[in-house]
Design a protein around this motif. Structure first.
Motif, short mmCIF file in Angstrom:
data_model
loop_
_atom_site.label_atom_id
_atom_site.label_comp_id
_atom_site.label_asym_id
_atom_site.label_seq_id
_atom_site.Cartn_x
_atom_site.Cartn_y
_atom_site.Cartn_z
N ILE A 5 0.87 -1.18 0.00
CA ILE A 5 0.00 0.00 0.00
C ILE A 5 0.91 1.23 0.00
CG2 ILE A 5 -1.72 1.31 1.31
CD1 ILE A 5 -2.84 -1.32 2.33
N ALA A 6 0.73 2.09 -0.99
CA ALA A 6 1.58 3.28 -1.14
C ALA A 6 0.77 4.52 -0.77
CB ALA A 6 2.06 3.38 -2.58
N ILE A 7 1.33 5.35 0.12
CA ILE A 7 0.64 6.58 0.53
C ILE A 7 1.58 7.77 0.38
CG2 ILE A 7 -0.60 7.78 2.39
CD1 ILE A 7 -1.23 5.07 3.63
N ASP A 8 1.20 8.72 -0.43
CA ASP A 8 1.96 9.97 -0.56
C ASP A 8 1.12 11.12 -0.01
OD1 ASP A 8 4.29 9.02 -1.86
OD2 ASP A 8 3.18 8.90 -3.75
N GLY A 9 1.78 12.21 0.27
CA GLY A 9 1.04 13.38 0.71
C GLY A 9 1.96 14.38 1.37
N PRO A 10 1.46 15.60 1.58
CA PRO A 10 2.30 16.66 2.16
C PRO A 10 2.54 16.45 3.65
CG PRO A 10 0.06 17.42 1.89
CD PRO A 10 0.09 16.06 1.28
N ALA A 11 3.47 17.25 4.19
CA ALA A 11 3.81 17.19 5.62
C ALA A 11 2.56 17.45 6.46
CB ALA A 11 4.88 18.23 5.93
N GLY A 12 2.37 16.63 7.48
CA GLY A 12 1.29 16.86 8.43
C GLY A 12 -0.07 16.37 7.98
N ALA A 13 -0.13 15.60 6.90
CA ALA A 13 -1.43 15.11 6.42
C ALA A 13 -1.92 13.93 7.25
CB ALA A 13 -1.35 14.72 4.95
N ILE A 88 15.30 12.53 15.23
CA ILE A 88 14.98 13.01 13.88
C ILE A 88 13.62 13.70 13.75
CG2 ILE A 88 16.49 11.37 12.68
CD1 ILE A 88 14.01 9.63 12.18
N ARG A 89 12.92 13.91 14.85
CA ARG A 89 11.56 14.46 14.75
C ARG A 89 11.47 15.97 14.94
NH1 ARG A 89 9.23 11.33 11.44
NH2 ARG A 89 10.12 9.30 11.81
N THR A 90 12.60 16.66 14.99
CA THR A 90 12.53 18.11 15.20
C THR A 90 12.23 18.82 13.87
OG1 THR A 90 14.87 18.42 14.73
CG2 THR A 90 14.29 17.92 17.01
N GLU A 91 11.74 20.06 13.96
CA GLU A 91 11.46 20.84 12.75
C GLU A 91 12.76 21.11 11.99
OE1 GLU A 91 7.90 20.24 13.24
OE2 GLU A 91 8.19 21.73 11.67
N GLU A 92 13.85 21.31 12.74
CA GLU A 92 15.15 21.60 12.12
C GLU A 92 15.58 20.42 11.23
OE1 GLU A 92 18.42 21.60 14.87
OE2 GLU A 92 19.58 23.04 13.68
N VAL A 93 15.45 19.22 11.76
CA VAL A 93 15.83 18.03 10.98
C VAL A 93 14.87 17.86 9.79
CG1 VAL A 93 16.02 15.51 11.04
CG2 VAL A 93 17.00 16.86 12.89
N GLY A 94 13.57 18.09 10.02
CA GLY A 94 12.58 17.97 8.95
C GLY A 94 12.87 18.93 7.80
N ILE A 171 4.11 27.59 12.63
CA ILE A 171 3.98 26.22 12.11
C ILE A 171 3.33 26.26 10.73
CG2 ILE A 171 2.84 23.98 12.44
CD1 ILE A 171 3.23 24.32 15.44
N GLU A 172 2.30 27.11 10.61
CA GLU A 172 1.59 27.22 9.33
C GLU A 172 2.54 27.72 8.23
OE1 GLU A 172 -2.50 28.52 9.78
OE2 GLU A 172 -2.45 29.24 7.72
N ALA A 173 3.36 28.72 8.58
CA ALA A 173 4.31 29.27 7.60
C ALA A 173 5.33 28.20 7.19
CB ALA A 173 5.01 30.49 8.18
N ASP A 174 5.76 27.41 8.17
CA ASP A 174 6.72 26.34 7.93
C ASP A 174 6.15 25.28 6.98
OD1 ASP A 174 9.24 26.30 9.29
OD2 ASP A 174 8.77 24.21 9.81
N ILE A 175 4.88 24.94 7.20
CA ILE A 175 4.21 23.94 6.36
C ILE A 175 4.09 24.45 4.93
CG2 ILE A 175 1.94 22.88 5.90
CD1 ILE A 175 1.76 22.13 8.80
N ARG A 176 3.72 25.73 4.81
CA ARG A 176 3.60 26.32 3.46
C ARG A 176 4.94 26.28 2.73
NH1 ARG A 176 -1.28 28.67 2.63
NH2 ARG A 176 -2.36 29.33 4.52
N GLU A 177 6.01 26.60 3.47
CA GLU A 177 7.34 26.63 2.86
C GLU A 177 7.76 25.22 2.43
OE1 GLU A 177 10.37 28.52 5.30
OE2 GLU A 177 11.89 27.43 4.16
#
Ligand code: DC
Length: 217
Positions: A5-13, A88-94, A171-177
């Motif tokens: 099963i393959a799942i793609d999508g943007p960050a935070g979906a 590996i779960r920090t925003e910096e690493v992401g 967070i919203e600005a980060d997701i958009r970027e």
């Protein structure tokens, strides 16, 4: 033949939450490919390499051995043999993961590893290029998304629950970027594969999404 099963999508979906539940229900292995790019991101940060230093990134990616192992169904990410799950779960690493994943040389090696994992067992694999590049023959292909506002709120709630102070608009600005970078990169940009089913989870409960995807088999 094994089933994937393959799942793609943007960050935070909600890909990882959903994929993990599906894997548990079906007895498949959950493979989080973003964790591999994150491990490389960590390696680059530790090496003091800048996000725009292409040459150094490619050189460093050659000496980063990134593998996944599975213990009692849980994925362990190994960076040169070190378990880096907790790092590996920090925003910096992401953000570094997103920046280094634009390079074809970096992706080739990751894709090969991911395909090897899915060859011999049933997997639920999530990422950005799984439906189009890694597992184009998967039995189920899904593009899982949600509005930016919903994704930002989910990330905000997740961090707040962990006691991490954060700001919703940041967070919203980060997701958009991150969306912009992942969707506009030259090499396999994030987009819905023509034969993938679109699932918008903005107004859906987790179990509803899980059942909808399992129902596609
Ligand atoms: O899913 P995630 O947030 O853990 O992924 C981190 C970054 O890694 C993401 O911004 C883009 C990159 N990535 C990718 O390019 N291809 C994948 N299959 C998975 C992640």
């Amino acid at each position: 033949m094994n089933h994937n099963i393959a799942i793609d999508g943007p960050a935070g979906a909600g890909k990882s939450t959903i994929a993990k539940r599906i894997a548990e229900k079906l007895g498949y292995i959950y493979v989080d490919t973003g964790a591999m790019y994150r491990a490389l991101g960590l390696h680059l940060l530790r090496s003091g390499i800048a996000a725009d230093d292409t040459e150094a990134i490619i050189r460093a990616s050659e000496d980063a051995d990134i593998t996944l192992s599975f213990e009692k169904g849980e994925q362990i990410v190994l960076l040169n043999g070190e378990n880096v799950n907790g790092l590996i779960r920090t925003e910096e690493v992401g953000n570094m993961a997103s920046a280094c994943s634009v390079h074809a040389k970096v992706r080739e090696k990751m894709v090969r590893r991911q395909q090897e994992m899915a060859r011999t067992r049933d997997v639920v694999m999530d990422g950005r290029d799984i439906c189009s590049v890694v597992l184009p023959d998967a039995s189920v292909k899904v593009f899982l998304t949600a509005s930016v506002a919903v994704r930002a709120k989910r990330r905000f709630d997740e961090l707040t629950a962990k006691g991490i102070a954060c700001d919703l608009s940041e967070i919203e600005a980060d997701i958009r970027e991150r969306d912009h970078r992942d969707m506009t990169r030259e090499v396999t940009p994030l987009k819905q594969a023509p034969d993938a089913t679109l699932v918008d989870s903005s107004d859906m409960a987790i179990d509803e999404v899980v059942d909808a995807i399992i129902g596609l088999r």
